[in-house]
Design a protein around this motif. Structure first.
Motif, PDB file in Angstrom:
ATOM      1  N   SER A  77       0.843  -1.197   0.000  1.00  0.00           N
ATOM      2  CA  SER A  77       0.000   0.000   0.000  1.00  0.00           C
ATOM      3  C   SER A  77       0.880   1.250   0.000  1.00  0.00           C
ATOM      4  O   SER A  77       2.068   1.198   0.331  1.00  0.00           O
ATOM      5  N   GLU A  78       0.303   2.387  -0.362  1.00  0.00           N
ATOM      6  CA  GLU A  78       1.042   3.639  -0.383  1.00  0.00           C
ATOM      7  C   GLU A  78       1.584   3.974   1.002  1.00  0.00           C
ATOM      8  O   GLU A  78       2.724   4.433   1.164  1.00  0.00           O
ATOM      9  N   TYR A  79       0.759   3.740   2.025  1.00  0.00           N
ATOM     10  CA  TYR A  79       1.140   4.012   3.413  1.00  0.00           C
ATOM     11  C   TYR A  79       2.340   3.168   3.822  1.00  0.00           C
ATOM     12  O   TYR A  79       3.344   3.682   4.362  1.00  0.00           O
ATOM     13  N   VAL A  80       2.287   1.878   3.554  1.00  0.00           N
ATOM     14  CA  VAL A  80       3.393   0.982   3.911  1.00  0.00           C
ATOM     15  C   VAL A  80       4.650   1.350   3.126  1.00  0.00           C
ATOM     16  O   VAL A  80       5.766   1.350   3.680  1.00  0.00           O
ATOM     17  N   TRP A  81       4.486   1.704   1.866  1.00  0.00           N
ATOM     18  CA  TRP A  81       5.650   2.082   1.057  1.00  0.00           C
ATOM     19  C   TRP A  81       6.359   3.286   1.675  1.00  0.00           C
ATOM     20  O   TRP A  81       7.585   3.283   1.822  1.00  0.00           O
ATOM     21  N   LYS A  82       5.604   4.294   2.055  1.00  0.00           N
ATOM     22  CA  LYS A  82       6.200   5.501   2.633  1.00  0.00           C
ATOM     23  C   LYS A  82       6.941   5.192   3.929  1.00  0.00           C
ATOM     24  O   LYS A  82       8.063   5.651   4.141  1.00  0.00           O
ATOM     25  N   VAL A  83       6.326   4.415   4.806  1.00  0.00           N
ATOM     26  CA  VAL A  83       6.974   4.077   6.078  1.00  0.00           C
ATOM     27  C   VAL A  83       8.241   3.269   5.827  1.00  0.00           C
ATOM     28  O   VAL A  83       9.291   3.515   6.432  1.00  0.00           O
ATOM     29  N   LEU A 161       4.786   8.000  11.777  1.00  0.00           N
ATOM     30  CA  LEU A 161       3.968   7.363  10.753  1.00  0.00           C
ATOM     31  C   LEU A 161       3.624   8.396   9.682  1.00  0.00           C
ATOM     32  O   LEU A 161       3.515   9.590   9.954  1.00  0.00           O
ATOM     33  N   LYS A 162       3.473   7.943   8.477  1.00  0.00           N
ATOM     34  CA  LYS A 162       3.277   8.855   7.349  1.00  0.00           C
ATOM     35  C   LYS A 162       1.787   9.087   7.104  1.00  0.00           C
ATOM     36  O   LYS A 162       1.130   8.353   6.377  1.00  0.00           O
ATOM     37  N   GLY A 163       1.241  10.110   7.769  1.00  0.00           N
ATOM     38  CA  GLY A 163      -0.177  10.397   7.606  1.00  0.00           C
ATOM     39  C   GLY A 163      -0.895  10.340   8.925  1.00  0.00           C
ATOM     40  O   GLY A 163      -0.297  10.404  10.006  1.00  0.00           O
ATOM     41  N   THR A 164      -2.201  10.203   8.858  1.00  0.00           N
ATOM     42  CA  THR A 164      -3.036  10.147  10.052  1.00  0.00           C
ATOM     43  C   THR A 164      -2.758   8.862  10.815  1.00  0.00           C
ATOM     44  O   THR A 164      -2.801   7.774  10.225  1.00  0.00           O
ATOM     45  N   PRO A 165      -2.446   8.935  12.118  1.00  0.00           N
ATOM     46  CA  PRO A 165      -2.164   7.713  12.883  1.00  0.00           C
ATOM     47  C   PRO A 165      -3.404   6.821  12.968  1.00  0.00           C
ATOM     48  O   PRO A 165      -4.537   7.310  12.934  1.00  0.00           O
ATOM     49  N   PRO A 166      -3.203   5.519  13.065  1.00  0.00           N
ATOM     50  CA  PRO A 166      -4.344   4.590  13.114  1.00  0.00           C
ATOM     51  C   PRO A 166      -5.212   4.762  14.353  1.00  0.00           C
ATOM     52  O   PRO A 166      -6.399   4.458  14.342  1.00  0.00           O
ATOM     53  N   ALA A 167      -4.628   5.249  15.448  1.00  0.00           N
ATOM     54  CA  ALA A 167      -5.399   5.471  16.694  1.00  0.00           C
ATOM     55  C   ALA A 167      -4.584   6.415  17.571  1.00  0.00           C
ATOM     56  O   ALA A 167      -3.369   6.547  17.418  1.00  0.00           O
ATOM     57  N   GLY A 168      -5.270   7.085  18.499  1.00  0.00           N
ATOM     58  CA  GLY A 168      -4.580   7.949  19.447  1.00  0.00           C
ATOM     59  C   GLY A 168      -4.162   9.278  18.846  1.00  0.00           C
ATOM     60  O   GLY A 168      -4.411   9.577  17.675  1.00  0.00           O
ATOM     61  N   GLY A 169      -3.495  10.070  19.663  1.00  0.00           N
ATOM     62  CA  GLY A 169      -3.062  11.390  19.256  1.00  0.00           C
ATOM     63  C   GLY A 169      -1.810  11.368  18.397  1.00  0.00           C
ATOM     64  O   GLY A 169      -1.144  10.339  18.271  1.00  0.00           O
ATOM     65  N   PRO A 170      -1.442  12.518  17.823  1.00  0.00           N
ATOM     66  CA  PRO A 170      -0.309  12.583  16.892  1.00  0.00           C
ATOM     67  C   PRO A 170       1.047  12.325  17.532  1.00  0.00           C
ATOM     68  O   PRO A 170       2.018  12.041  16.832  1.00  0.00           O
TER      69      PRO A 170
END
Length: 434
Positions: A77-83, A161-170
């Motif tokens: 995925s794009e997210y996994v690629w960036k990380v 993490l690259k983008g909005t975190p999956p849970a919790g604050g930034p």
């Protein structure tokens, strides 16, 4: 004397005997969950990549249940690629258009703590990392953990993490207590011991034979082949972030005894934190465990508690039955302290009448209750959980048959009892006259 009068001080003293330089630490027997040493074990702290113990558990469970297969392919995925491209983090870079087998992603996660590979596994299992984080927290509750919060699958700070975190604050990270971390490690190792085959791999090449190959050296430098090698170490997971400090969940096996250790935010003797600190503090605990504790038989099979060798029986051909322990009680014990433990017999009240008697017929081997042990000394019998206390309980059973008496015998006993009561009343009355 003061330590004896104030149990809290006594416990604190016990926790300081190793002078572990860490915010929290614990050493436990992996088989029974018995705690051999602890310091601030209930304090909730950052766990960094020790988080991946939970991700490993959920993957191996999914494999066992057939929901995921080792040769299953994952499209990046794009997210996994960036990380995965961030080499400042622990990673094996994944191609944007690449396809990877779950097994090689698992090896990258377990050996090299690869964060992109970890998120890829989370997406495979749950569809998204957000859904996977929900699974992590639900599984933690199911396993009986008490002090935890998961906000991502890797243990990174959410800002990495690259983008909005999956849970919790930034700026949040995963947190847990040392006791719960040890509990999770114990559950993983005992249910899926095969994890140690991968966790103990000192070096491996990712994508060997391709242009993408990467040399993966295990971050657990206590493996015998690596720089801080320690005999018997075969797992489990390091973790490092600015928030969590240097952490390590270790496990080692020697002479049939396996221990699990956890150190959180470990430091050196000078108070400075280094990569080596976590291994030095872990070594202290392992040396303490292997040098001072052995597995011993506390009570043998067919043991009878003094003064409680039989239980009375009604309506039987005999008026009592001999009871024995079905199995021995074995436990990791500090050398020289075996005699400190005393037997405790607990009979099953559901099988006794109001007078504490069993009712015939009774078959040899019938469970009558259980036998356990206790120590009068504070802190000698602490376990990771209440469930683990069952590891020092064995069934107590009837050692012989007691047949039910026939109607004639029961009738004669009843008549004898009646006249015995009458005679007792008359005798008492006559004594009263004089």
């Amino acid at each position: 004397m003061l330590l004896g009068l104030l149990p809290g001080l006594n416990k604190a003293h016990a926790e300081d005997i190793l002078n572990i330089n860490a915010d929290a630490a614990i050493l436990v027997d992996s088989e029974t969950g018995k705690i051999l040493y602890q310091k601030n074990a209930d304090k909730v702290l950052g766990i960094a990549s020790m988080t991946k113990i939970m991700t490993e558990y959920l993957l191996l469970e999914a494999i066992e249940e057939g929901r995921v297969k080792w040769d299953q392919e994952y499209a990046v995925s794009e997210y996994v690629w960036k990380v995965s491209q961030d080499r400042a983090l622990s990673n094996v870079p994944l191609r944007r258009d690449g396809s990877y087998h779950i097994r090689e992603l698992y090896e990258a996660m377990t050996i090299y703590s690869a964060n992109g590979a970890t998120i890829a596994i989370a997406e495979t299992i749950a569809g998204s990392e957000t859904n996977f984080v929900k699974m992590m927290n639900e599984k933690a509750a199911e396993l009986g953990l008490k002090d935890y919060k998961f906000v991502n699958s890797t243990g990174l700070n959410n800002r990495d993490l690259k983008g909005t975190p999956p849970a919790g604050g930034p700026e949040e990270e995963n947190v847990m207590s040392a006791k719960d971390t040890a509990t999770l490690a114990k559950v993983l190792i005992n249910r899926f011991p095969e994890v140690l085959e991968t966790a103990s791999t000192p070096k491996k090449v990712f994508r060997e034979g391709t242009d993408d190959k990467i040399e993966m050296e295990n971050w657990n430098w206590m493996l015998p082949e690596l720089v801080y090698g320690y005999e018997g170490v075969d797992g489990l997971k390091t973790g490092t972030t600015d928030f969590a400090g240097y952490c390590f969940t270790g496990t080692a096996l020697r002479d049939g005894n396996r221990y699990i250790s956890v150190v959180m935010n470990a430091k050196g003797d000078n108070g400075q934190a280094t990569y080596k600190s976590r291994f030095d503090e872990t070594k202290k605990m392992f040396n303490y465990g292997f040098s001072n504790f052995t597995k011993q038989e506390i009570l043998p099979e067919n043991y009878q508690v003094k003064g409680q060798k039989t239980v009375p029986v009604v309506k039987g051909k005999e008026d009592k039955v001999k009871i024995v322990s079905k199995n021995p009680i074995e436990m990791i014990v500090k050398n020289g302290e075996k005699e400190n433990f005393k037997p405790v017999l607990v009979l099953d009240k559901k099988k006794l009448n109001e007078d504490g008697e069993l009712t015939a017929p009774i078959k040899k081997g019938d469970k009558i209750g259980y036998l356990t042990i206790e120590s009068p000394e504070d802190g000698k019998l602490e376990f990771l959980s209440e469930k683990d206390k069952g590891n020092i309980q064995v069934d107590v059973v009837a050692a012989e048959n007691v047949e039910k008496a026939n109607w004639f015998v029961l009738m004669m006993r009843s008549i004898g009892g009646f006249f015995g009561d009458v005679w007792g009343s008359v005798s008492t009355a006559v004594k009263g006259w004089f």
